[in-house]
Design an enzyme around this catalytic site. Sequence first.
Site, PDB file in Angstrom:
ATOM      1  N   ASP A 105      -6.521   4.610   8.168  1.00 25.40           N
ATOM      2  CA  ASP A 105      -5.544   5.591   8.673  1.00 25.40           C
ATOM      3  C   ASP A 105      -4.194   4.893   8.790  1.00 25.40           C
ATOM      4  O   ASP A 105      -4.085   3.856   9.449  1.00 25.40           O
ATOM      5  CB  ASP A 105      -5.979   6.110  10.045  1.00 25.40           C
ATOM      6  CG  ASP A 105      -7.232   6.981   9.950  1.00 25.40           C
ATOM      7  OD1 ASP A 105      -7.454   7.566   8.866  1.00 25.40           O
ATOM      8  OD2 ASP A 105      -7.986   7.046  10.929  1.00 25.40           O
ATOM      9  N   LYS A 109       3.806   7.615  11.740  1.00 28.45           N
ATOM     10  CA  LYS A 109       4.935   8.014  12.601  1.00 28.45           C
ATOM     11  C   LYS A 109       5.492   6.824  13.373  1.00 28.45           C
ATOM     12  O   LYS A 109       4.725   5.944  13.797  1.00 28.45           O
ATOM     13  CB  LYS A 109       4.473   9.071  13.603  1.00 28.45           C
ATOM     14  CG  LYS A 109       4.258  10.414  12.978  1.00 28.45           C
ATOM     15  CD  LYS A 109       4.153  11.468  14.057  1.00 28.45           C
ATOM     16  CE  LYS A 109       3.624  12.758  13.461  1.00 28.45           C
ATOM     17  NZ  LYS A 109       2.784  13.496  14.354  1.00 28.45           N
ATOM     18  N   ASP A 141      -3.294   3.111  -0.439  1.00 31.14           N
ATOM     19  CA  ASP A 141      -2.235   3.734  -1.250  1.00 31.14           C
ATOM     20  C   ASP A 141      -0.911   3.715  -0.489  1.00 31.14           C
ATOM     21  O   ASP A 141       0.104   4.122  -1.029  1.00 31.14           O
ATOM     22  CB  ASP A 141      -2.601   5.207  -1.470  1.00 31.14           C
ATOM     23  CG  ASP A 141      -2.656   5.901  -0.120  1.00 31.14           C
ATOM     24  OD1 ASP A 141      -3.599   5.610   0.648  1.00 31.14           O
ATOM     25  OD2 ASP A 141      -1.731   6.670   0.211  1.00 31.14           O
TER      26      ASP A 141
END
Length: 334
Positions: A105, A109, A141
């Site tokens: 993950d 932000k 990625d």
Amino acid sequence: MIFQLSDFQFPETPSRLFPDTAERPWVLEVGFGDGRFWPPFARTFPEAPNYLGVELSGVSLLKAERRLRAAGLSNGVLTKLPASVVVREVIPPGSLDAIIVNFPDPWPKAGHTEQRLLRVPFFQLAANRLKPGGAVLLTTDHDEYFEFACAEAEASGVMRVELAEPPAAALETKYALKWRDLGLEAHHARFVPTAHPDAPPVTAATYPKEESAVPHAILRLPDTLHPQALTQTHFDKYTARGGQHAADPVGWTVVLLDAYRSLAKDGLVFLAHVVEGELTQEVLINVNPRSDGQFLVRLARFGGPIITPGVKAAVATVTAWLEERGAETTNRGY
Ligand SMILES: C[S@@+](CC[C@H](N)C(=O)[O-])C[C@H]1O[C@@H](n2cnc3c(N)ncnc32)[C@H](O)[C@@H]1O
């Protein structure tokens, strides 16, 4: 095989986790998602390495377990726990050949980077838990997280960063395919320890075999708290915090969420939420009558809690709650 926190020893041994294959390499995969990576990757070895997979999603855990079974991989253990807890508490020093992280993950932000796994503390812990020659393998990625992880590895002072091609199986996971469809390219790095810093487990202890070692207290309850004549009519959440000293560097927070009357035992039961870093446990604390008229406050076995400083503190917190309402403690075993 699926393991709960209480199924582990702290720390573990390969011979207990993988009794038939203990001498094989040992690989930990963090955030395995639906488990597509391990079966094809394991097939690239002459003998499937021992595998410990950690994942936070329960649905993913079941999907991955089906895949392991379908692939005939019996030397695999899956668990629904945060990676840093497993690496810190379960994995012994110098024991892993690889820690594999595919498409973590990214927490993109601003202000959320603290949630990222691959930061300095994790690299320092990993450098202790890996064998000489072992490595953390990252495929992602996400350009910014990739650069961030490489910078954190360098900043840890215990990892060398090697850029390489990702393993083929890492390009066929659910998230690899998702990002490939969007035209994003995967990056891959091997983080290789250059030092073996000290990093002992900090919180865990198993449920003790001797009954006397289970955290408990003995007390006299005032009439108002006697379960048969309880006059307490409402319950407010009750929070206590402590630790964060040399013997308990993580620290703990205990929240007493609710209390119930036990019809079977004619006692009380407290539901406590215990937080120690990333490790959380919900435990029950019984307050049951003894033959001498006193009451025993004691951690319940229900749910297989592991006795950490925070869990001991939960027993102490229930005792303090009762004391504030007039109970008199005659013996403390926590
Ligand atoms: C983006 S998905 C990638 C899943 C899989 N590796 C793949 O490539 O398809 C990230 C996964 O990591 C899991 N995860 C996030 N933080 C974790 C942690 N601290 N410990 C274990 N798993 C974690 C999430 O539940 C999620 O399934």
